[in-house]
Structure formats: structure tokens, C-alpha cells
Design a protein around this motif. Structure first.
Motif, PDB file in Angstrom:
ATOM      1  N   ALA A 177      -7.722   0.721   1.465  1.00 49.29           N
ATOM      2  CA  ALA A 177      -6.925   0.809   0.499  1.00 49.29           C
ATOM      3  C   ALA A 177      -5.728   1.274   1.980  1.00 49.29           C
ATOM      4  O   ALA A 177      -4.786   1.111   2.507  1.00 49.29           O
ATOM      5  CB  ALA A 177      -7.022   1.264  -0.568  1.00 49.29           C
ATOM      6  N   HIS A 211       0.752  -7.876   0.988  1.00 51.31           N
ATOM      7  CA  HIS A 211      -0.888  -7.782   0.398  1.00 51.31           C
ATOM      8  C   HIS A 211      -1.447  -8.854   1.570  1.00 51.31           C
ATOM      9  O   HIS A 211      -2.510  -9.542   1.110  1.00 51.31           O
ATOM     10  CB  HIS A 211      -0.979  -9.020  -0.935  1.00 51.31           C
ATOM     11  N   GLU A 267      -4.587  -5.241  -6.696  1.00 51.64           N
ATOM     12  CA  GLU A 267      -4.416  -4.377  -5.827  1.00 51.64           C
ATOM     13  C   GLU A 267      -3.178  -4.139  -6.411  1.00 51.64           C
ATOM     14  O   GLU A 267      -2.338  -5.427  -6.739  1.00 51.64           O
ATOM     15  CB  GLU A 267      -4.283  -4.329  -4.212  1.00 51.64           C
ATOM     16  N   THR A 286      -1.169   1.959  -0.896  1.00 54.59           N
ATOM     17  CA  THR A 286      -2.084   0.848  -1.405  1.00 54.59           C
ATOM     18  C   THR A 286      -2.664   1.106  -2.875  1.00 54.59           C
ATOM     19  O   THR A 286      -3.577   2.000  -2.201  1.00 54.59           O
ATOM     20  CB  THR A 286      -2.738   0.322  -0.180  1.00 54.59           C
ATOM     21  N   ILE A 300      -6.211   0.089  -4.522  1.00 57.84           N
ATOM     22  CA  ILE A 300      -6.782  -1.190  -4.907  1.00 57.84           C
ATOM     23  C   ILE A 300      -7.913  -0.449  -6.404  1.00 57.84           C
ATOM     24  O   ILE A 300      -8.805   0.369  -6.215  1.00 57.84           O
ATOM     25  CB  ILE A 300      -7.668  -1.853  -3.697  1.00 57.84           C
TER      26      ILE A 300
END
Length: 164
Positions: A74, A89, A110, A158, A160
Motif C-alpha cells: 500500500a 489503480h 484495493e 491506498t 489493500i
């Protein structure tokens, strides 16, 4: 050609042909280090993880465990987005493959975001989006997040999720 002339020429050719590039060695070391670097956890990240787990528990789902190998991936993506100055992404398949390799994820997903100033605001935005909510409420066992500021003081996120 005399042997005394031939041997030095061949030695020189061999040295040029088979020399190692220290740049390639250094790049591979850097790649290995950055893919495993885990930054200190920030307060906003803890708050986001807690909000997501509280939401999952409130609808009867399991709480997720955080993992440093996920946080490293991340972090790399958050830094990438900041460097590119865009939310994306990009390179998800590489992150997914890395997490399937270590720690053995069966599935990976994610959520990303930009410019939300608080944990509650970014989680609310994700929960308000059908696709992001589906990830948060998905069949996962572990997750982690990074939130980092760009040069203008705006957060990139981010988050995940993996199933082991």
C-alpha cells in the motif's frame, strides 16, 4: 596473430563482454528494499482501520487483521500516486501477484482515494460507493492502509484487502 598479441586482446574482450553492472545490482537491491519497507503507522491510518472493522462487525462480518506485507505494498502505491500526481489503480496486478506470493493471498482487492482530510470522511466516501463498499464488505481476512500527504498537504490513500 601471435599468441602474445591474441591473449591480451581476448582478455580485454572477455572483461568488456562479461563485466557486471553495479547499477543493475543496486537497482535490484533498491527494489527489494522498497517492496518490503513498512512505514510507521499514522493515527489517521489506525482510525481508518478501526472504522472499517467497526463497520464490518456491525453487519456481522469478521474483523480484519492488519499485516505489514500489505502495508508495504500500500505504501509503495501511495507514493507512486503522489509521484504521478494522480489517483489510480496502476500496477495493481503486480501488487496482487506480490501479495499472492507473500503472504500467500488467495484474492486481493484495493480501494484508493485522494484529498479526504479525515478518516471518517474517506471511509464514508468508500461506504457511499457501491464498488468500494463491496471491497470493504468482501470476503477477506487481512488488510492494511497507508495515507500520505502530497506537497500541497492533501492525502492520498491506498487500502489493500486480502483473503488468505
Amino acid at each position: 596473430m601471435k599468441l602474445s598479441t591474441y591473449l591480451p586482446a581476448m582478455a580485454l574482450l572477455a572483461m568488456v563482454s562479461f563485466s557486471c553492472s553495479t547499477d543493475a545490482i543496486e537497482e535490484s537491491k533498491i527494489d527489494a528494499l522498497t517492496s518490503s519497507y513498512v512505514p510507521e503507522t499514522k493515527t489517521i491510518e489506525i482510525e481508518i482501520l478501526e472504522l472499517i472493522n467497526n463497520h464490518r462487525i456491525s453487519i456481522g462480518l469478521n474483523a480484519l487483521e492488519n499485516m505489514s506485507s500489505i502495508k508495504a505494498q500500500a505504501y509503495n502505491h501511495t507514493e507512486y500516486m503522489i509521484g504521478e500526481n494522480k489517483i489510480s489503480h496502476d500496477n495493481f496486478l503486480q501488487r496482487s501477484a506480490s501479495l499472492k506470493n507473500n503472504p500467500g493471498a488467495l484474492s486481493v482487492s484495493e480501494n484508493v482515494a485522494f484529498a479526504y482530510s479525515s478518516a471518517q470522511s474517506v471511509v464514508n466516501a468508500w461506504l457511499g460507493s457501491e464498488g468500494h463498499r463491496a471491497v470493504i464488505e468482501g470476503d477477506f481476512t487481512s488488510f492494511d492502509i497507508t495515507a500520505d500527504l502530497d506537497k500541497d498537504g492533501k492525502y492520498y490513500y491506498t487500502n489493500i484487502f486480502i483473503k488468505k
